[in-house]
Design a protein around this motif. Structure first.
Motif, PDB file in Angstrom:
ATOM      1  N   SER A 185      45.188 153.509  60.700  1.00 33.82           N
ATOM      2  CA  SER A 185      44.339 152.319  61.267  1.00 33.82           C
ATOM      3  C   SER A 185      45.655 151.338  61.605  1.00 33.82           C
ATOM      4  CB  SER A 185      43.428 151.778  60.396  1.00 33.82           C
ATOM      5  OG  SER A 185      44.187 151.193  59.112  1.00 33.82           O
ATOM      6  N   LEU A 186      45.144 150.248  62.515  1.00 34.78           N
ATOM      7  CA  LEU A 186      46.331 149.247  62.982  1.00 34.78           C
ATOM      8  C   LEU A 186      46.931 148.758  61.773  1.00 34.78           C
ATOM      9  CD1 LEU A 186      47.748 148.163  65.165  1.00 34.78           C
ATOM     10  CD2 LEU A 186      45.738 146.144  65.233  1.00 34.78           C
ATOM     11  N   GLU A 187      46.129 148.304  60.803  1.00 37.91           N
ATOM     12  CA  GLU A 187      46.650 147.443  59.817  1.00 37.91           C
ATOM     13  C   GLU A 187      47.583 148.149  58.911  1.00 37.91           C
ATOM     14  OE1 GLU A 187      43.598 146.187  56.742  1.00 37.91           O
ATOM     15  OE2 GLU A 187      42.196 147.408  57.853  1.00 37.91           O
ATOM     16  N   HIS A 188      47.385 149.632  58.915  1.00 38.29           N
ATOM     17  CA  HIS A 188      48.185 150.588  58.134  1.00 38.29           C
ATOM     18  C   HIS A 188      49.306 151.179  58.854  1.00 38.29           C
ATOM     19  CE1 HIS A 188      44.451 150.232  55.507  1.00 38.29           C
ATOM     20  NE2 HIS A 188      45.594 149.708  54.556  1.00 38.29           N
ATOM     21  N   GLY A 189      49.366 150.890  60.090  1.00 33.94           N
ATOM     22  CA  GLY A 189      50.152 151.605  60.919  1.00 33.94           C
ATOM     23  C   GLY A 189      51.339 150.541  61.383  1.00 33.94           C
ATOM     24  N   ILE A 190      51.327 149.369  61.575  1.00 31.63           N
ATOM     25  CA  ILE A 190      52.136 148.636  62.328  1.00 31.63           C
ATOM     26  C   ILE A 190      52.808 147.522  61.453  1.00 31.63           C
ATOM     27  CG2 ILE A 190      50.475 146.792  63.022  1.00 31.63           C
ATOM     28  CD1 ILE A 190      53.225 148.019  65.205  1.00 31.63           C
ATOM     29  N   THR A 191      54.148 147.421  61.501  1.00 26.54           N
ATOM     30  CA  THR A 191      54.961 146.480  60.690  1.00 26.54           C
ATOM     31  C   THR A 191      56.007 145.971  61.712  1.00 26.54           C
ATOM     32  OG1 THR A 191      56.689 147.865  59.622  1.00 26.54           O
ATOM     33  CG2 THR A 191      54.471 147.660  58.535  1.00 26.54           C
ATOM     34  N   GLY A 192      56.891 144.838  61.204  1.00 27.59           N
ATOM     35  CA  GLY A 192      57.672 144.342  61.992  1.00 27.59           C
ATOM     36  C   GLY A 192      58.819 145.290  62.309  1.00 27.59           C
ATOM     37  N   THR A 193      58.926 146.379  61.352  1.00 29.50           N
ATOM     38  CA  THR A 193      59.801 147.639  61.646  1.00 29.50           C
ATOM     39  C   THR A 193      60.038 148.189  63.079  1.00 29.50           C
ATOM     40  OG1 THR A 193      59.599 148.235  59.388  1.00 29.50           O
ATOM     41  CG2 THR A 193      60.818 149.952  60.521  1.00 29.50           C
ATOM     42  N   TRP A 194      58.693 148.116  63.634  1.00 30.25           N
ATOM     43  CA  TRP A 194      58.403 148.779  65.038  1.00 30.25           C
ATOM     44  C   TRP A 194      59.452 147.816  66.016  1.00 30.25           C
ATOM     45  CZ3 TRP A 194      54.597 151.477  67.526  1.00 30.25           C
ATOM     46  CH2 TRP A 194      53.875 152.595  66.624  1.00 30.25           C
ATOM     47  N   LEU A 195      59.801 146.502  65.523  1.00 32.62           N
ATOM     48  CA  LEU A 195      60.591 145.879  66.531  1.00 32.62           C
ATOM     49  C   LEU A 195      62.026 146.170  66.430  1.00 32.62           C
ATOM     50  CD1 LEU A 195      58.684 142.610  66.019  1.00 32.62           C
ATOM     51  CD2 LEU A 195      58.822 143.672  68.264  1.00 32.62           C
ATOM     52  N   LEU A 196      62.578 147.124  65.476  1.00 36.15           N
ATOM     53  CA  LEU A 196      63.687 147.674  65.476  1.00 36.15           C
ATOM     54  C   LEU A 196      64.022 148.588  66.923  1.00 36.15           C
ATOM     55  CD1 LEU A 196      64.431 148.903  61.974  1.00 36.15           C
ATOM     56  CD2 LEU A 196      65.694 146.830  63.214  1.00 36.15           C
ATOM     57  N   ALA A 197      62.941 148.943  67.601  1.00 29.93           N
ATOM     58  CA  ALA A 197      63.007 149.546  68.750  1.00 29.93           C
ATOM     59  C   ALA A 197      63.504 148.498  69.872  1.00 29.93           C
ATOM     60  CB  ALA A 197      61.839 150.117  69.270  1.00 29.93           C
ATOM     61  N   VAL A 198      63.107 147.398  69.747  1.00 32.81           N
ATOM     62  CA  VAL A 198      63.556 146.252  70.685  1.00 32.81           C
ATOM     63  C   VAL A 198      65.018 145.704  70.391  1.00 32.81           C
ATOM     64  CG1 VAL A 198      63.060 143.937  71.449  1.00 32.81           C
ATOM     65  CG2 VAL A 198      61.288 145.324  70.970  1.00 32.81           C
ATOM     66  N   VAL A 199      65.071 145.612  69.143  1.00 27.00           N
ATOM     67  CA  VAL A 199      66.622 145.254  68.735  1.00 27.00           C
ATOM     68  C   VAL A 199      67.569 146.414  69.236  1.00 27.00           C
ATOM     69  CG1 VAL A 199      68.044 144.879  66.629  1.00 27.00           C
ATOM     70  CG2 VAL A 199      65.937 144.154  66.777  1.00 27.00           C
ATOM     71  N   ALA A 200      67.235 147.758  69.039  1.00 29.28           N
ATOM     72  CA  ALA A 200      68.105 148.600  69.352  1.00 29.28           C
ATOM     73  C   ALA A 200      68.486 148.668  71.056  1.00 29.28           C
ATOM     74  CB  ALA A 200      67.584 150.180  69.103  1.00 29.28           C
ATOM     75  N   THR A 201      67.221 148.281  71.637  1.00 27.74           N
ATOM     76  CA  THR A 201      67.720 148.283  73.219  1.00 27.74           C
ATOM     77  C   THR A 201      68.429 147.115  73.228  1.00 27.74           C
ATOM     78  OG1 THR A 201      65.359 149.290  73.506  1.00 27.74           O
ATOM     79  CG2 THR A 201      66.287 148.082  75.114  1.00 27.74           C
ATOM     80  N   GLN A 202      68.420 146.190  72.885  1.00 25.01           N
ATOM     81  CA  GLN A 202      69.185 144.981  73.053  1.00 25.01           C
ATOM     82  C   GLN A 202      70.478 144.860  72.720  1.00 25.01           C
ATOM     83  OE1 GLN A 202      68.191 142.823  75.389  1.00 25.01           O
ATOM     84  NE2 GLN A 202      66.085 142.149  75.332  1.00 25.01           N
ATOM     85  N   SER A 203      70.711 145.721  71.692  1.00 28.27           N
ATOM     86  CA  SER A 203      72.096 146.010  71.032  1.00 28.27           C
ATOM     87  C   SER A 203      72.669 146.710  72.125  1.00 28.27           C
ATOM     88  CB  SER A 203      72.048 146.377  69.619  1.00 28.27           C
ATOM     89  OG  SER A 203      71.408 147.726  69.817  1.00 28.27           O
ATOM     90  N   VAL A 204      72.247 147.642  72.647  1.00 26.52           N
ATOM     91  CA  VAL A 204      72.944 148.600  73.549  1.00 26.52           C
ATOM     92  C   VAL A 204      73.521 147.560  74.673  1.00 26.52           C
ATOM     93  CG1 VAL A 204      72.957 150.654  75.141  1.00 26.52           C
ATOM     94  CG2 VAL A 204      71.910 150.526  72.653  1.00 26.52           C
ATOM     95  N   ALA A 205      72.314 146.683  75.219  1.00 31.73           N
ATOM     96  CA  ALA A 205      72.544 145.970  76.181  1.00 31.73           C
ATOM     97  C   ALA A 205      73.775 144.727  76.001  1.00 31.73           C
ATOM     98  CB  ALA A 205      71.500 145.025  76.698  1.00 31.73           C
ATOM     99  N   VAL A 206      73.839 144.264  74.728  1.00 27.48           N
ATOM    100  CA  VAL A 206      74.754 143.267  74.295  1.00 27.48           C
ATOM    101  C   VAL A 206      76.434 144.122  74.496  1.00 27.48           C
ATOM    102  CG1 VAL A 206      75.707 142.306  72.374  1.00 27.48           C
ATOM    103  CG2 VAL A 206      73.356 141.856  72.806  1.00 27.48           C
ATOM    104  N   LEU A 207      76.440 145.335  73.962  1.00 26.71           N
ATOM    105  CA  LEU A 207      77.540 145.921  73.945  1.00 26.71           C
ATOM    106  C   LEU A 207      78.049 146.300  75.329  1.00 26.71           C
ATOM    107  CD1 LEU A 207      79.996 147.046  72.578  1.00 26.71           C
ATOM    108  CD2 LEU A 207      78.731 149.342  71.981  1.00 26.71           C
TER     109      LEU A 207
END
Length: 364
Positions: free
Chosen positions: A144-166
């Protein structure tokens, strides 16, 4: 103790350390790198270099542990990849590699090593981006949504932006003939990271406000709600600086500045709310604070917010923001030291326990 017994005990310790290794443990590299780069931006060069060398050791150690886990506990690792709570943590490998690459550029002047790390992080980003989200999409049984989503998902965004930064940093230090290519890749990833943040954040915000929320549900990675926007701000600030030597980016300068401020304001909005929720979690609900590898996901946003605020202030002549960046640097440094002390204590207890208890046999 003979050599054979020593090797056996070492293998037992490695099994204990790796069988349930958190996929997001590379957040240690992300956090250390963010604090190191913030120190470099404030001309605290000795501290920046000490953290840089610590990060090289941490990065190498985590890769050794990860490779051992692949060989000994491959089935558990595959299960983590398709787990909604643990799977997105693998994006920390991408971000950690790119952040370390940024340190090699700014602290060591080693653009070739940074390019290798950028190539590795981009390759891993492509594999994990499409591999993990494809696996989630085709699963028959989904949480379910409440048991499947956490802030860890936003590491996908951080990963994308870290590649952009480099990519943006390599563009600023690399041969001008590659300027258009690196700028375009950095710009594309910067924009895509922002779009991905919107998609994921809509779900997280919905989960926050329309589902029951216990103190135990407020896991540390929710601080990436802010951290993902902080690294997006850093990426935008670097593109603004690069625009001075890149006509294509210069034509987009008002857009770059507007969205960079948009990212920074969004990240800043989260800070008072997250602090309030932490007070509620530990002060009112009395949830004890115990070391968890996920706490590096708190240190990283603090360090990155300091770094991005300094860079945005300098790139857009908003110098009144510099004291805010300095204040968050010392807060991030304190958080890094506390988390490191907790990690050392935790690992010491764990290794002693690992030698005293039999490790379960690795799954095939």
């Amino acid at each position: 103790m003979n050599v054979r017994e020593t090797k056996k005990r070492s293998a037992v310790r490695m099994d204990f350390a790796t069988q349930d290794l958190a996929p997001a443990y590379f957040a240690l590299v992300m956090a250390t790198g963010a604090v190191s780069l913030a120190a470099q931006a404030m001309d605290l060069l000795l501290l920046a270099h000490l953290l840089f060398w610590f990060n090289i050791g941490s990065y190498g150690t985590l890769w050794i542990l990860s490779l051992w886990r692949i060989l000994r506990f491959g089935q558990r690792l595959r299960a983590d990849l398709t787990d909604y709570l643990r799977g997105p943590g693998f994006f920390s490998i991408v971000a950690g590699s790119a952040v370390l690459g940024s340190q090699f550029v700014l602290l060591a002047g080693q653009e070739r090593i940074a390019l290798l790390l950028w190539s590795l992080s981009l390759s891993l980003w492509l594999i994990l981006n499409y591999g993990i989200f494809t696996a989630f999409t085709i699963q028959r049984r989904k949480p379910s949504l409440e048991h499947g989503i956490t802030g860890t998902w936003l590491l996908a965004v951080v990963a994308t932006q870290s590649v952009a930064v480099l990519a943006a940093l390599l563009d600023a230090h690399w041969n001008p003939m590659h300027r258009l290519e690196f700028n375009f890749i950095a710009l594309s990833l910067w924009l895509w990271g922002g779009m991905l943040y919107i998609w994921i954040m809509v779900i997280i915000f919905y989960r926050f406000n329309f589902f029951p929320f216990a103190a135990e549900d407020l896991v540390p990675p929710y601080w990436i709600n802010m951290g993902a926007m902080a690294i997006s701000t850093l990426s935008g600030s670097l593109l603004i600086v690069n625009a001075a030597k890149a006509p294509y980016l210069h034509s987009l300068l008002p857009f770059l500045k507007g969205f960079t401020v948009f990212y920074w304001v969004t990240g800043s909005w989260w800070i008072p709310l997250l602090v309030t929720l932490e007070i509620w979690r530990h002060g009112i609900k009395r949830l004890p604070i115990r070391y968890d590898p996920l706490y590096w996901s708190v240190v990283f946003p603090l360090g990155m917010y300091s770094l991005c605020t300094v860079h945005m202030a300098q790139s857009m002549d908003l110098y009144f923001l510099l004291p805010l960046g300095y204040a968050f640097f010392y807060l991030a440094l304190l958080a890094w030291a506390i988390t490191l002390a907790g990690m050392v204590h935790h690992l010491g207890l764990g290794l002693r326990a690992g030698t005293e208890n039999r490790i379960p046999h690795p799954l095939p």
